[in-house]
Motif scaffolding. Structure first.
Motif, PDB file in Angstrom:
ATOM      1  N   GLY A  47       0.821  -1.218   0.000  1.00  0.00           N
ATOM      2  CA  GLY A  47       0.000   0.000   0.000  1.00  0.00           C
ATOM      3  C   GLY A  47       0.854   1.266   0.000  1.00  0.00           C
ATOM      4  O   GLY A  47       0.561   2.235  -0.709  1.00  0.00           O
ATOM      5  N   ARG A  48       1.905   1.266   0.817  1.00  0.00           N
ATOM      6  CA  ARG A  48       2.776   2.443   0.863  1.00  0.00           C
ATOM      7  C   ARG A  48       3.472   2.679  -0.471  1.00  0.00           C
ATOM      8  O   ARG A  48       3.616   3.824  -0.928  1.00  0.00           O
ATOM      9  N   LEU A  49       3.954   1.578  -1.078  1.00  0.00           N
ATOM     10  CA  LEU A  49       4.617   1.743  -2.376  1.00  0.00           C
ATOM     11  C   LEU A  49       3.646   2.284  -3.419  1.00  0.00           C
ATOM     12  O   LEU A  49       4.025   3.107  -4.274  1.00  0.00           O
ATOM     13  N   LEU A  54       2.110   6.859  -6.706  1.00  0.00           N
ATOM     14  CA  LEU A  54       1.150   7.865  -7.175  1.00  0.00           C
ATOM     15  C   LEU A  54       1.660   9.283  -6.949  1.00  0.00           C
ATOM     16  O   LEU A  54       1.487  10.171  -7.796  1.00  0.00           O
ATOM     17  N   LEU A  55       2.285   9.545  -5.778  1.00  0.00           N
ATOM     18  CA  LEU A  55       2.822  10.889  -5.491  1.00  0.00           C
ATOM     19  C   LEU A  55       3.918  11.259  -6.470  1.00  0.00           C
ATOM     20  O   LEU A  55       3.969  12.384  -6.983  1.00  0.00           O
ATOM     21  N   PHE A  56       4.837  10.306  -6.740  1.00  0.00           N
ATOM     22  CA  PHE A  56       5.891  10.594  -7.710  1.00  0.00           C
ATOM     23  C   PHE A  56       5.316  10.859  -9.092  1.00  0.00           C
ATOM     24  O   PHE A  56       5.773  11.744  -9.819  1.00  0.00           O
ATOM     25  N   PHE A  60       5.880  14.361 -11.109  1.00  0.00           N
ATOM     26  CA  PHE A  60       6.498  14.426 -12.430  1.00  0.00           C
ATOM     27  C   PHE A  60       5.560  15.032 -13.466  1.00  0.00           C
ATOM     28  O   PHE A  60       5.983  15.788 -14.331  1.00  0.00           O
ATOM     29  N   VAL A  61       4.281  14.702 -13.368  1.00  0.00           N
ATOM     30  CA  VAL A  61       3.314  15.288 -14.295  1.00  0.00           C
ATOM     31  C   VAL A  61       3.220  16.804 -14.114  1.00  0.00           C
ATOM     32  O   VAL A  61       3.200  17.578 -15.074  1.00  0.00           O
ATOM     33  N   THR A  62       3.183  17.239 -12.831  1.00  0.00           N
ATOM     34  CA  THR A  62       3.091  18.686 -12.560  1.00  0.00           C
ATOM     35  C   THR A  62       4.329  19.429 -13.052  1.00  0.00           C
ATOM     36  O   THR A  62       4.228  20.477 -13.710  1.00  0.00           O
TER      37      THR A  62
END
Length: 594
Positions: A47-49, A54-56, A60-62
């Motif tokens: 779950g953490r991974l 998702l955060l990474f 990167f998208v932003t």
């Protein structure tokens, strides 16, 4: 959470009865517990991974989207999309009443050094000492080769100096952008403007702050972005100010005076049209304060506002005006002027021989100390003090300058009967020339108190009434007679109907031991035109001596009065005042030569 026991009695007891090994039950339960813990840890890690992935991905998208936007946008400073006024970061200008610049800003650069980046410190130190003679080559070299990693060299540079430093070519010499306060008129109105300096400094900007005068008094206004750069408009008239300073400087030199002060004030609003103090200075290069000697010797000292002096016979009109207001006398009342007037060990004398009796008007015209003292005795000390307080002569003027509170009048420790008499002719009470101008404006405008101001405004609050219009008119008539018949005859300027009073006060010794016999403060306080005054003028000279005659002359009639007359002659046309001429014949017609 309820954990499952490793040796449950429900299984252990039957196993023992059957002769089975109970340790196997414990090992089996322990194995199951470890498998459950492993499964839970795996699920938590997965779950953490997932969340971290998702955060990474979002980051990167932003970043990628922002980089794409910046790459496709024009190469210019982005503008704020929100509506509203822009923030003004620079210090606001100061102008005169006509909008002419008195203080503004210019873009410049500061010079600093980062010694670790320097290639040739010896060459740089040598060239900088050549460009800036005030710098010491050895000190620069010591700084460049020492442990310092940063040092300021010059706060401001001219374009020529910046180019010369740039030509040195050392990467350790760097420039920081600056705004510099500029006074385009040099020393004109120096004491009023005061000056500015740098507060907090960085390599890319610096904070300009006021250090004296209106620059310090209105520092918050001048730096407030909410004003959107609106200039501070003063009541000064630049052309009148320049004329006053020019005449005052020449008069100070001609009269061999130690210093001088001059004020030209609107008699009704209290607006100061021009005010000067000499010696002066250039606020673009403000000198350091004196560390020794008398403060009045410093060019930074404002004699018009900070200097408090015994101003002599210019005070006599106040005693007479109060007596007129109280109904104790009228202009034709006879006053005993036989001298000397004795009070204990003190003797009050007149400078010249006076007749045994004189009218109140003649007491002013001939400037009788004895006659004025007798009028003051009719008033009494308490009433005299109240009247002078109503005129604003017993407290600081309140003019919008940071130095104003320091110009506090010096009052007698004990306002005795002898103090009442001496104060009536200008001794025993020390005030500034600006105090005197405001008090004379009360007489000039019909009896209402005036508060001096440096702010130009279409409207001003009406002052409290100090004397009736009739009393003020009688006092103005006496002041006019002083010019036409008395001690201020040299103040007459054809066409401008001047009225005023002279004052020649002996200077007190610095150690408090009496007065000098050969040092005076010469003052002329007046108004024009006397029949309906618009302006008040005060000229004060410190230790003047007029030497064109066979004997040196120190009285104000020979020193301050001619200077005041020339100021009126020069400034009245600049103020839009036409000279009054007689209608008969061609007496008032002047033909200008080609």
């Amino acid at each position: 959470m309820i954990r499952r026991p490793l040796r449950p009695l429900a299984r252990i007891l039957p196993a023992r009865m059957r002769g089975e090994n109970t340790a196997a039950i414990e090992r089996e339960n322990l194995r199951q517990r470890h498998e459950q813990m492993r499964d839970k840890a795996r699920l938590r890690a997965e779950g953490r991974l997932l969340v971290l992935g998702l955060l990474f991905f979002c980051a990167f998208v932003t970043i990628g989207g922002r980089m794409a936007t910046m790459a496709s946008s024009p190469a210019e400073e982005p503008q704020a999309a929100a509506a509203g006024s822009p923030i003004i970061s620079q210090r606001a200008d100061i102008t005169d009443r006509e909008g002419r610049l008195l203080a503004t800003n210019i873009d410049t650069y500061a010079l600093y050094a980062q010694p670790p980046q320097m290639i040739d410190p010896e060459h740089s130190a040598r060239e900088l000492a050549r460009i800036f003679p005030e710098l010491d080559e050895e000190e620069l070299l010591a700084d460049f080769t020492g442990p310092r990693r940063f040092l300021w060299i010059r706060r401001t540079l001219s374009p020529e100096q910046r180019q010369a430093v740039f030509d040195i070519g050392d990467p350790g010499l760097l420039f920081g952008p600056r705004e510099m306060r500029l006074y385009p008129n040099g020393p004109i109105a120096a004491h009023i403007l005061g000056g500015a300096s740098y507060g907090r400094e960085g390599v890319s900007s610096a904070e300009v702050i006021g250090v004296a005068g209106v620059e310090r008094q209105f520092d918050q206004y001048l730096r407030d972005p909410a004003n959107e750069g609106a200039p501070l408009e003063l009541s000064l008239d630049l052309s009148v100010q320049a004329a006053l300073e020019d005449v005052l400087s020449n008069g100070m030199d001609f009269m061999n005076a130690r210093g001088a002060a001059g004020i030209l004030m609107d008699a009704h609003s209290g607006e100061i049209v021009a005010m000067a103090s000499l010696p002066d200075f250039d606020p673009n290069n403000r000198p350091r304060p004196l560390t020794q000697g008398h403060p009045g010797d410093s060019p930074l000292f404002n004699r018009s506002v900070q200097g408090v002096y015994e101003l002599g016979s210019v005070f006599k009109i106040f005693a007479v005006a109060q007596a007129l207001e109280l109904g104790l006398v009228n202009p034709q009342t006879m006053i005993e002027t036989q001298g000397p007037l004795t009070w204990g060990r003190f003797r009050i004398r007149d400078m010249h021989h006076m007749p045994p009796e004189m009218t109140v008007s003649d007491v002013i015209v001939e400037s009788s100390n004895v006659g004025t003292s007798r009028i003051a005795m009719m008033l009494g000390g308490e009433r005299q003090r109240q009247f002078l307080d109503q005129l604003g002569l017993l407290e600081p003027t309140g003019v919008e300058m940071i130095e104003a509170p320091t110009g506090r009048p010096l009052l007698p420790a004990n306002w005795s009967e002898i103090s009442t008499m001496t104060i009536s002719y200008g001794h025993g009470l020390s005030v500034s020339p600006l105090h005197l101008a405001a008090a004379y404006a009360t007489i000039a405008n019909g009896g209402r108190r005036v508060t001096p101001t440096l702010q130009h405004s279409a409207t001003h609050p009406e002052g409290t009434r100090v004397m009736s219009e009739e009393t003020a008119a009688q006092a103005r008539s006496m002041l006019r007679q002083v010019v036409t018949q008395g001690t201020a005859s040299l103040a007459e300027v054809e066409g401008y109907e001047v009225g005023g009073k002279t004052g020649s006060a002996d200077k007190p010794k610095e150690n408090g031991g009496g007065y000098y016999n050969d040092r005076t403060i010469g003052t002329f306080a007046g108004m024009f035109p006397a029949s309906d005054p618009r302006y008040v003028i005060v000229i004060t000279l410190d230790e003047p001596v007029e030497t064109t005659g066979s004997q040196p002359r120190r009285t104000a009639g020979w020193t301050a009065v001619p200077v005041a007359a020339e100021v009126i002659r020069r400034t009245a046309p600049l103020l839009g005042m036409r000279p009054l001429v007689d209608d008969g014949g061609d007496a008032g017609v002047v033909l200008a030569s080609q």
